[in-house]
Design a protein around this motif. Structure first.
Motif, PDB file in Angstrom:
ATOM      1  N   SER A  77      -7.795  -4.103   8.214  1.00  0.00           N
ATOM      2  CA  SER A  77      -7.344  -5.276   8.956  1.00  0.00           C
ATOM      3  C   SER A  77      -6.891  -6.383   8.022  1.00  0.00           C
ATOM      4  O   SER A  77      -5.874  -7.058   8.279  1.00  0.00           O
ATOM      5  CB  SER A  77      -8.473  -5.775   9.859  1.00  0.00           C
ATOM      6  N   MET A  78      -7.617  -6.555   6.914  1.00  0.00           N
ATOM      7  CA  MET A  78      -7.247  -7.580   5.952  1.00  0.00           C
ATOM      8  C   MET A  78      -5.930  -7.241   5.245  1.00  0.00           C
ATOM      9  O   MET A  78      -5.134  -8.132   4.930  1.00  0.00           O
ATOM     10  CB  MET A  78      -8.353  -7.753   4.909  1.00  0.00           C
ATOM     11  N   ILE A  79      -5.680  -5.963   5.007  1.00  0.00           N
ATOM     12  CA  ILE A  79      -4.425  -5.546   4.371  1.00  0.00           C
ATOM     13  C   ILE A  79      -3.241  -5.891   5.271  1.00  0.00           C
ATOM     14  O   ILE A  79      -2.210  -6.400   4.822  1.00  0.00           O
ATOM     15  CB  ILE A  79      -4.459  -4.043   4.053  1.00  0.00           C
ATOM     16  N   ILE A  80      -3.388  -5.599   6.569  1.00  0.00           N
ATOM     17  CA  ILE A  80      -2.328  -5.926   7.525  1.00  0.00           C
ATOM     18  C   ILE A  80      -2.104  -7.425   7.574  1.00  0.00           C
ATOM     19  O   ILE A  80      -0.965  -7.914   7.559  1.00  0.00           O
ATOM     20  CB  ILE A  80      -2.684  -5.381   8.920  1.00  0.00           C
ATOM     21  N   SER A  81      -3.201  -8.183   7.613  1.00  0.00           N
ATOM     22  CA  SER A  81      -3.101  -9.643   7.646  1.00  0.00           C
ATOM     23  C   SER A  81      -2.443 -10.187   6.382  1.00  0.00           C
ATOM     24  O   SER A  81      -1.601 -11.101   6.443  1.00  0.00           O
ATOM     25  CB  SER A  81      -4.492 -10.259   7.831  1.00  0.00           C
ATOM     26  N   SER A  82      -2.795  -9.606   5.230  1.00  0.00           N
ATOM     27  CA  SER A  82      -2.205 -10.056   3.963  1.00  0.00           C
ATOM     28  C   SER A  82      -0.714  -9.746   3.905  1.00  0.00           C
ATOM     29  O   SER A  82       0.082 -10.565   3.429  1.00  0.00           O
ATOM     30  CB  SER A  82      -2.926  -9.398   2.787  1.00  0.00           C
ATOM     31  N   ALA A  83      -0.340  -8.566   4.397  1.00  0.00           N
ATOM     32  CA  ALA A  83       1.081  -8.202   4.417  1.00  0.00           C
ATOM     33  C   ALA A  83       1.871  -9.141   5.323  1.00  0.00           C
ATOM     34  O   ALA A  83       3.015  -9.507   5.022  1.00  0.00           O
ATOM     35  CB  ALA A  83       1.243  -6.758   4.885  1.00  0.00           C
ATOM     36  N   PHE A  84       1.262  -9.551   6.435  1.00  0.00           N
ATOM     37  CA  PHE A  84       1.927 -10.497   7.324  1.00  0.00           C
ATOM     38  C   PHE A  84       2.087 -11.856   6.651  1.00  0.00           C
ATOM     39  O   PHE A  84       3.119 -12.512   6.791  1.00  0.00           O
ATOM     40  CB  PHE A  84       1.129 -10.634   8.619  1.00  0.00           C
ATOM     41  N   ILE A  85       1.073 -12.273   5.900  1.00  0.00           N
ATOM     42  CA  ILE A  85       1.166 -13.543   5.169  1.00  0.00           C
ATOM     43  C   ILE A  85       2.318 -13.500   4.171  1.00  0.00           C
ATOM     44  O   ILE A  85       3.085 -14.462   4.039  1.00  0.00           O
ATOM     45  CB  ILE A  85      -0.163 -13.841   4.453  1.00  0.00           C
ATOM     46  N   ILE A  86       2.468 -12.383   3.484  1.00  0.00           N
ATOM     47  CA  ILE A  86       3.550 -12.237   2.507  1.00  0.00           C
ATOM     48  C   ILE A  86       4.914 -12.300   3.188  1.00  0.00           C
ATOM     49  O   ILE A  86       5.874 -12.851   2.651  1.00  0.00           O
ATOM     50  CB  ILE A  86       3.393 -10.921   1.731  1.00  0.00           C
ATOM     51  N   SER A  87       5.004 -11.744   4.392  1.00  0.00           N
ATOM     52  CA  SER A  87       6.297 -11.663   5.082  1.00  0.00           C
ATOM     53  C   SER A  87       6.764 -13.007   5.634  1.00  0.00           C
ATOM     54  O   SER A  87       7.962 -13.192   5.873  1.00  0.00           O
ATOM     55  CB  SER A  87       6.219 -10.638   6.225  1.00  0.00           C
ATOM     56  N   LYS A  88       5.856 -13.963   5.839  1.00  0.00           N
ATOM     57  CA  LYS A  88       6.237 -15.227   6.485  1.00  0.00           C
ATOM     58  C   LYS A  88       7.218 -16.052   5.655  1.00  0.00           C
ATOM     59  O   LYS A  88       8.280 -16.443   6.170  1.00  0.00           O
ATOM     60  CB  LYS A  88       4.975 -16.035   6.828  1.00  0.00           C
ATOM     61  N   PRO A  89       6.936 -16.353   4.391  1.00  0.00           N
ATOM     62  CA  PRO A  89       7.934 -17.116   3.622  1.00  0.00           C
ATOM     63  C   PRO A  89       9.256 -16.364   3.457  1.00  0.00           C
ATOM     64  O   PRO A  89      10.309 -16.997   3.355  1.00  0.00           O
ATOM     65  CB  PRO A  89       7.247 -17.324   2.267  1.00  0.00           C
ATOM     66  N   ILE A  90       9.187 -15.031   3.438  1.00  0.00           N
ATOM     67  CA  ILE A  90      10.421 -14.253   3.330  1.00  0.00           C
ATOM     68  C   ILE A  90      11.294 -14.477   4.560  1.00  0.00           C
ATOM     69  O   ILE A  90      12.515 -14.634   4.458  1.00  0.00           O
ATOM     70  CB  ILE A  90      10.093 -12.755   3.160  1.00  0.00           C
ATOM     71  N   ALA A  91      10.673 -14.506   5.743  1.00  0.00           N
ATOM     72  CA  ALA A  91      11.429 -14.729   6.973  1.00  0.00           C
ATOM     73  C   ALA A  91      12.106 -16.087   6.968  1.00  0.00           C
ATOM     74  O   ALA A  91      13.240 -16.231   7.439  1.00  0.00           O
ATOM     75  CB  ALA A  91      10.503 -14.597   8.179  1.00  0.00           C
ATOM     76  N   PHE A  92      11.426 -17.090   6.410  1.00  0.00           N
ATOM     77  CA  PHE A  92      11.967 -18.448   6.459  1.00  0.00           C
ATOM     78  C   PHE A  92      12.812 -18.785   5.239  1.00  0.00           C
ATOM     79  O   PHE A  92      13.221 -19.942   5.069  1.00  0.00           O
ATOM     80  CB  PHE A  92      10.828 -19.444   6.621  1.00  0.00           C
TER      81      PHE A  92
END
Length: 345
Positions: free
Chosen positions: A289-304
Motif C-alpha cells: 500500500s505504501m509503494i502505491i501511495s509513494s508512486a502516486f506522490i511521485i506522479s503528482k508533480p509530473i502531472a502538473f
C-alpha cells in the motif's frame, strides 16, 4: 519422557523466536516504506513544486504580458491559449501554500483554504486538458480552412467554448469539495490529498468517472485530430507543394498529444490505484500500500509540469506572438535606456 519434554520446549522456543524475527522483519519493512513516503512528502514534493512555481510563474507572467500588451488581433487559438495561461496562473498561486505545508509537515491555513487549494489544483488539471484538446481542433481547422471561414474559427465561438469549459469543469470537480476537508492525525492538522479520502469506495467511483470524462475522452480527441491532420496533409501533399507551411500547427498538436499522454497518464493510473488500495475488499500488505501511495506522490508533480511547459505553446502558436512579444520588450528596453541616459547625461 523428560528428554521429549525438553525437546518439545526447545522446538516451541525456536518457533516463538522465528515468529518474533518475522514480526521484526515485517516491522522494519513497514517502517522503511513509511520512511519513503514521509521522505517524498517532506523533500520531493516541496522541491518539485517550488521549481514548478518559479519557472511556471516566469513563463506565464511573460505570456500574460504578451497577451495584454502585444497581441492586438485575437484568433480562436489565442483565446484558448489565453484561458490556458489563466488556468496555469491560478494553479501556480496554490503552490506556495503546498510547499510550506509539506516542508513543515502541517497545514496551518484552515479548512476553507484547504478546499480552495485542492479545488484550484483539479480545476487547472482538467481545464488544461480540455483547452489543449480544443487547441488541437483549432490547429486542424487552421490547416483545413486557412482563411478561417469555419464557425469554429471565430473568436466569439472560442470565447463561448472557453466559458463552457470553465463551467463544465467546475461542475465536474465540485464533488472534490465534499470528499476533502482538513484532518487531524497525531495532533497534527493536514490537508489530505484526494487519494486519502475517508470515503474510499465513493471516491474511487468518482475518480474513475472523472478519469474517463476528463482525461480519456480529451486524450482521444487530441490523437484523433492529430491523425486527421496527418491524413489531410498526406492527401494534399501533391496538390500543395508548399505544404511545409503547415509545419507549425503540426508541431503544436504533436507536442500537445505527447505532453498530454506523458504527464497525465501516470497520475490518473496511480490515483485510481491509491484509492482502490484503501478499499477493505482489496487486502494489501502495509508495504504494498505504501509503494502505491509513494508512486502516486511521485506522479503528482509530473502531472502538473504542464503549467511549466505550457508557455512553450504561446511561442509556437500562430499570430506572430513571439515576434510581437520580442518587439515589445525591445521597445521597452530602448525607452528605459533612453530615459536612463537622459537623466545621467
Amino acid at each position: 519422557m523428560r528428554e521429549n519434554h525438553l525437546k518439545s520446549r526447545t522446538e516451541d522456543e525456536w518457533d516463538m523466536a522465528a515468529v518474533e524475527r518475522d514480526a521484526i522483519k515485517v516491522s522494519i519493512q513497514q517502517n522503511n516504506c513509511t520512511d519513503t513516503e514521509s521522505f517524498l512528502k517532506k523533500y520531493y514534493l516541496p522541491a518539485a513544486y517550488a521549481i514548478e512555481f518559479v519557472i511556471g510563474l516566469i513563463g506565464n507572467c511573460i505570456a500574460l504580458f504578451g497577451y495584454f500588451f502585444c497581441l492586438k488581433n485575437w484568433s480562436s487559438g489565442s483565446v484558448y491559449l489565453f484561458n490556458l495561461c489563466i488556468s496555469d496562473f491560478a494553479f501556480l498561486c496554490t503552490l506556495p501554500l503546498l510547499v510550506f505545508s509539506y516542508t513543515n509537515e502541517e497545514w496551518t491555513f484552515g479548512d476553507f483554504l484547504c478546499k480552495c487549494n485542492r479545488y484550484l489544483l483539479h480545476e487547472n488539471l482538467y481545464t488544461s486538458i480540455l483547452f489543449l484538446a480544443f487547441i488541437s481542433i483549432d490547429r486542424y481547422m487552421l490547416i483545413k480552412y486557412p482563411f478561417r471561414e469555419h464557425i469554429l474559427q471565430r473568436k466569439s465561438t472560442a470565447i463561448m467554448i472557453s466559458l463552457g469549459i470553465w463551467i463544465l469543469v467546475s461542475l465536474e470537480i465540485s464533488p472534490v469539495i465534499i470528499f476533502l476537508k482538513q484532518d487531524i492525525i497525531n495532533n497534527v492538522t493536514i490537508c489530505p490529498d484526494y487519494s486519502s479520502s475517508a470515503h474510499a469506495t465513493g471516491s474511487l467511483v468518482y475518480s474513475l468517472c472523472l478519469t474517463f470524462t476528463g482525461f480519456i475522452i480529451p486524450l482521444c480527441v487530441i490523437w484523433i485530430f492529430y491523425l486527421k491532420m496527418m491524413c489531410f496533409l498526406k492527401n494534399r501533399n501533391q496538390q500543395l507543394p508548399n505544404g511545409a507551411s503547415f509545419k507549425k500547427p503540426v508541431i503544436i498538436v504533436v507536442l500537445a498529444a505527447t505532453m498530454f499522454s506523458f504527464f497525465f497518464t501516470p497520475y490518473h493510473v496511480m490515483r485510481n490505484l491509491a484509492l482502490a488500495s484503501q478499499i477493505e475488499s482489496w487486502t494489501l500488505s502495509g508495504c504494498s500500500s505504501m509503494i502505491i501511495s509513494s508512486a502516486f506522490i511521485i506522479s503528482k508533480p509530473i502531472a502538473f509540469l504542464n503549467s511549466m511547459i505550457n508557455p512553450v505553446f504561446y511561442f509556437l502558436m500562430g499570430d506572430h506572438f513571439k515576434e510581437m512579444l520580442l518587439a515589445k520588450i525591445q521597445r521597452i528596453y530602448k525607452s528605459l535606456k533612453s530615459i536612463f541616459n537622459s537623466r545621467w547625461a
